[in-house]
Design a protein around this motif. Structure first.
Motif, short mmCIF file in Angstrom:
data_model
loop_
_atom_site.label_atom_id
_atom_site.label_comp_id
_atom_site.label_asym_id
_atom_site.label_seq_id
_atom_site.Cartn_x
_atom_site.Cartn_y
_atom_site.Cartn_z
N VAL A 174 -5.70 37.62 59.76
CA VAL A 174 -5.26 38.09 58.44
C VAL A 174 -6.46 38.64 57.68
N ARG A 211 -7.19 42.47 56.26
CA ARG A 211 -7.60 42.81 54.88
C ARG A 211 -8.89 43.62 54.90
N ALA A 249 -0.55 46.08 56.45
CA ALA A 249 0.37 44.98 56.75
C ALA A 249 -0.07 44.29 58.03
N CYS A 285 -0.83 36.10 53.63
CA CYS A 285 -0.59 37.54 53.41
C CYS A 285 -0.58 37.86 51.92
N VAL A 314 -1.66 41.90 51.86
CA VAL A 314 -1.07 42.70 52.95
C VAL A 314 0.41 42.35 53.07
N LEU A 331 3.92 41.69 55.06
CA LEU A 331 4.25 41.01 56.31
C LEU A 331 5.46 41.69 56.93
N VAL A 336 4.54 36.98 48.22
CA VAL A 336 4.57 37.56 49.56
C VAL A 336 5.52 38.75 49.57
#
Lengths: 283, 248
Positions: free
Chosen positions: B95, B99, B105, B129, B134, B136, B172
């Protein structure tokens, strides 16, 4: 490397329709007896989308009451008759734009034969077999014989590679249809919706040498590789274009065929010429 | 009154593309170069790109290495969307890598990775996320269930899975791909307004005329919730464009 923007998507889509005829060999219409309040809206949507796509002839069927008063794939004789009458009415309402199949349930074989005789006499151009009885079954023989006698094609609903039984259908696949086609070499059969669910490669490999079975390209499936295998196994000579209940995916497959640079003869054959021969249409 | 809004956004982005081979059938030329050619042919400017083999790898980080390497020459057009398996050690680093690499994503596949979409792993991934900013990406299905290989037994994503995930963290954001109309409606009307506003859908498997599912969803859910998604290299990419065009 950056992608080159060759042309805007909207511009590309405008070019799709083409100027030559386009025959949809696998269309359906609804009627009041289907129990859907939006039946007329759906019919109009098909005609409107057809105009945008450039469809010049919808060859269509109505499967009884589509489940409202008897099962879609096991329609009662009364629903079969009502559906065919409604189909003939739609043909009359749209002369030159809509042609019709006679849909029958072979389990009621006497009724089916009478229905076909009545429908063909009234100008229907083909026979639609759904999933009422497996295609290999001997009950279908009188129907196939009638198709050969009247020189009209049989559109056989198919599940591409049946690996099990499915609720509410007595499904057939290409192997089942091969048995029927072998018993009736003078009849012409169309394997329905190669993109309509199941393993399309299984059907295409099976039909490579089946000279009296054509393949319709309809169905919601737009798998990459499917069109290439259609051309490899059955050739453009035995491909006919259609939409079934997803006209968007039908249009996508037509666009993809155009992008494959098949040559005008092959593309025209798929668009309309092969269908015109099968249905003995003057377009 | 005639609807004069454009059916297609001015700057088209394919939000649901992948590259790489698939174990259960041949995907013709599933390469970044072919994807670029298809985007060019169809006038699509950019694509969010996942990696098919990472759906099946145990160590997803290794698949992400391959994805970043494949897309490196094309990063202005092809935006990597790496995969994350929150049930496998080191997932937080994936993750963070997404970023740091400015990926829009990440993708995850609960059924393939063997964790519960409504469980603690998904909640942790949703939070990560959200914190990383970002989106998901969840995938309902890779292929039509009627054609799947007999070894391909991963369950399809359920509406309950999507609803649970959007509740994992108040910020999210989800993009759900390859959903049908019923699933979109189930999630939309089974969520609060705030939850539904954090879920976007791609159009890859939504039907056009005559049933007009996409047009109906534009009215019921709002067209701003839908994005272009082709599901290349599985599906013909022109299909998504045409579905949107016919939804006007």
């Amino acid at each position: 490397m950056t992608a080159q923007r060759a042309r805007p998507a909207r511009e590309a889509l405008k070019e799709t329709g083409g100027s030559s005829p386009l025959v949809d060999v696998h269309a359906h219409f609804l009627h009041e007896g289907c129990g859907r309040s939006d039946w007329a809206e759906r019919n109009q949507s098909r005609l409107d989308a057809g105009a945008r796509i450039g469809i010049t002839l919808h060859v269509a069927s109505i499967l009884g009451s589509f489940g409202h008063t008897s099962p879609t794939y096991f329609p009662s004789p009364e629903d079969v008759t009502a559906g065919n009458e409604a189909m003939r009415e739609i043909v009359r309402a749209h002369p030159g734009l809509v042609a019709g199949y006679v849909a029958v349930n072979p389990n009621h074989v006497g009724h089916a034969v009478a229905e076909i005789e009545r429908g063909l006499a009234a100008g229907m151009v083909g026979i639609k077999l759904a999933a009422s009885r497996r295609a290999s079954d001997a009950l279908l023989d009188p129907i196939a014989a009638l198709a050969a006698e009247h020189r009209v094609p049989v559109l056989q609903h198919a599940w591409q590679h049946r690996r099990r039984e499915v609720a509410n259908q007595e499904i057939s696949d290409a192997l089942d249809l091969l048995e029927l086609a072998a018993r009736h070499p003078a009849a012409a059969f169309i394997l329905a919706h190669i993109g309509g669910g199941g393993d399309w490669a299984h059907s295409l490999r099976a039909l490579r040498d089946a000279a009296n079975i054509w393949v319709d390209l309809s169905g919601s499936g737009v798998d990459r590789g499917m069109l290439e295998l259609c051309l490899e196994c059955v050739g453009h000579e035995r491909l006919v274009w259609g939409t079934d209940i997803t006209m968007d995916t039908g249009w996508a497959k037509l666009r993809a065929l155009e992008a494959m640079n098949l040559g005008s003869d092959a593309l025209e054959g798929i668009r309309w010429k092969t269908a015109a021969r099968l249905f003995r249409l003057t377009l | 009154m005639e609807d004069r809004r454009p059916a297609l956004p001015v700057d088209l982005v394919d939000h649901n593309a992948l590259v790489g081979p698939y174990p259960f059938r041949r995907l013709p030329d599933p390469t970044p170069e072919r994807l670029l050619a298809e985007l060019s042919r169809l006038g699509i400017g950019r694509a969010w790109v996942g990696h098919v083999p990472s759906i099946y790898y145990r160590d997803v980080a290794a698949g992400n290495d391959e994805l970043f390497r494949l897309l490196e020459p094309h990063r202005s057009t092809l935006l990597p969307v790496p995969a994350v398996n929150p049930a496998y050690p080191g997932w937080e680093r994936e993750v963070e890598r997404a970023r740091a690499e400015r990926c829009p994503a990440v993708r995850t596949y609960p059924a393939h990775y063997g964790f519960a979409a409504g469980g603690s792993e998904m909640r942790a991934l949703g939070s990560a996320c959200a914190n990383a900013g970002v989106e998901l990406v969840l995938t309902v299905r890779l292929e039509d269930g009627r054609q799947r290989h007999h070894l391909d037994v991963a369950a399809e994503l359920l509406g309950a899975d999507v609803r649970a995930t959007v509740r994992a963290h108040p910020e999210v954001r989800l993009l759900v791909t390859n959903a049908d109309r019923a699933l979109v409606e189930e999630v939309h009307f089974g969520s609060t307004e705030a939850e539904a506003a954090r879920v976007r859908w791609d159009v890859a498997c939504l039907w056009g005329p005559p049933e007009d599912h996409l047009a109906a969803l534009f009215r019921a859910v709002g067209r701003e919730r839908f994005v272009l998604g082709s599901h290349f290299p599985f599906r013909l990419p022109e299909a998504a464009l045409i579905t949107v065009e016919l939804a006007r």
